[in-house]
Design an enzyme around this catalytic site. Sequence first.
Site, short mmCIF file in Angstrom:
data_model
loop_
_atom_site.label_atom_id
_atom_site.label_comp_id
_atom_site.label_asym_id
_atom_site.label_seq_id
_atom_site.Cartn_x
_atom_site.Cartn_y
_atom_site.Cartn_z
N HIS A 51 0.82 -1.21 0.00
CA HIS A 51 0.00 0.00 0.00
C HIS A 51 0.86 1.27 0.00
O HIS A 51 0.35 2.38 0.03
CB HIS A 51 -0.93 -0.02 1.23
N LYS A 107 3.20 4.35 -1.24
CA LYS A 107 3.33 5.20 -2.41
C LYS A 107 4.66 5.92 -2.29
O LYS A 107 4.76 6.98 -1.65
CB LYS A 107 2.19 6.21 -2.52
N ASP A 129 17.44 8.98 -8.54
CA ASP A 129 18.89 9.18 -8.43
C ASP A 129 19.40 9.11 -6.99
O ASP A 129 20.47 9.64 -6.68
CB ASP A 129 19.30 10.54 -9.04
N HIS A 158 -8.81 11.00 0.74
CA HIS A 158 -7.84 9.91 0.65
C HIS A 158 -6.59 10.19 1.47
O HIS A 158 -5.66 9.40 1.51
CB HIS A 158 -7.44 9.68 -0.82
N LYS A 176 -3.84 10.68 4.45
CA LYS A 176 -3.40 9.96 5.65
C LYS A 176 -2.33 10.85 6.32
O LYS A 176 -1.14 10.61 6.24
CB LYS A 176 -2.79 8.60 5.31
N ASP A 200 0.40 19.66 17.68
CA ASP A 200 1.04 20.89 18.15
C ASP A 200 1.74 21.58 16.99
O ASP A 200 1.30 21.52 15.84
CB ASP A 200 1.98 20.60 19.32
#
Length: 441
Positions: A146, A148, A153, A351, A353, A358
């Site tokens: 899951h 991404k 380089d 979508h 996350k 603080d």
Amino acid sequence: MKPTDDTDREPSGSPSQAADAASPRKSRAGEGPRFAPGHRVHLLRGGADFFPAIRTAIDQARKSVMVETYIFNDDATAEGILQSLQAAAARGVEVSVVIDGFGSGEHGRLLAQRFAQGDLAMHIYRPERWWHLFRGKGVSLLKRLHRKLAVVDDEIAFVGGINMLDDYIDPNHGVLSDPRFDFAVRIEGPIVGDIALSMQRLLWQIRLAQPPVALSGPDRQPVAKQLRERTRQALAFPRRFDLPLPLPLRENVAVAFVPRDNIRNRSTIERAYLQAFDAARERIVLANAYFIPSGRFRKALMRAAQRGVRVQLLLQGRVEYPLQHHATQALYSALLAAGVEIHEYGRSFLHAKVAVVDADWATVGSSNVDPFSLLLAREANVVVRDAPFNAALAQALEEAIAERAVRVTVPPLSLWARLRNRMALALVHLAVFITGQRRGY
């Protein structure tokens, strides 16, 4: 010897063992994330920022490009990324792409066949299909890639929740009127080496464990062609991401890379959250697409609210997946009673996350706050300690709460709604019980 399909198992003698011992940012069990200073960090707000930034990096690559994604869709935006990857490979850049076998579905298998003989190395992580549930592979089917991630380089990394999928397309719901709400970050600095190492380890395991993946048969081609044609017909607007956009840049930032896997990093992301919540003094703002936290996660949020911390949750307002949606709603009563604010995002699909705690702690990544992400899937977040970066992310979340969300003040009151939500939560708990990964749930 028949190769195993368990790519979550670390083979003995792998190159990661020496690397783990040498990495100064590797957390031991029970510790929080290890921060390294000296990073340049860009906050990327949705595909409008992410796709031009990653295409520019790929187009300027000199040595290598690595990409991991759950979904590599068949749309104009994703095709543009493929074109940049192909062009990089054609000029001698080493290019590897890993896509999840379930998230990318049949189109992923078509991509693997398309690039089987080319310079672009395409790999499929766990190429199971849904009917493998009936062949004794239920738990394995839930152990998805899951993450991404992208590294160019060994100098530039991208981490976040954005798939190779146009913001205006949902694989299950078609064309969206407003873009998906999501985030990623572009990073330069020491932590890029850790991210690259994590990706290289996964590539090594896949090459060892899995044979090349082919389509099930020639009958798959017409289905894939119809899907591509339907998707392109639905796109009545141009989606070109050819020029880089000006991005908010922060210099000399402290960053930690927090991966989650089923080997040595089983609880790293949840532990990072809990430590931040317990230390919170003023505010917690958390946006998450699928929010079914463990008992200890909920209690940490409620303790924070009860000691005077303002806790705001931005959650999915549209019904994307009914089971997760209603299971989340079953948790509203206790959270609201403890003083936690709940806002449901309704403009499009949420979508993101991400979270801000603080003024000096923020996380952006791929991990949902549910058992499938926190107990089973391979995930990756970064934690950033930088007041201006945190303020920029907090401002984006506050704007979404104020302008595109509805505050929930009372839980569903009807008997049917309460029963439906409790049944959904019970089914999620049953799924967790079956996997044997019951920690905190």
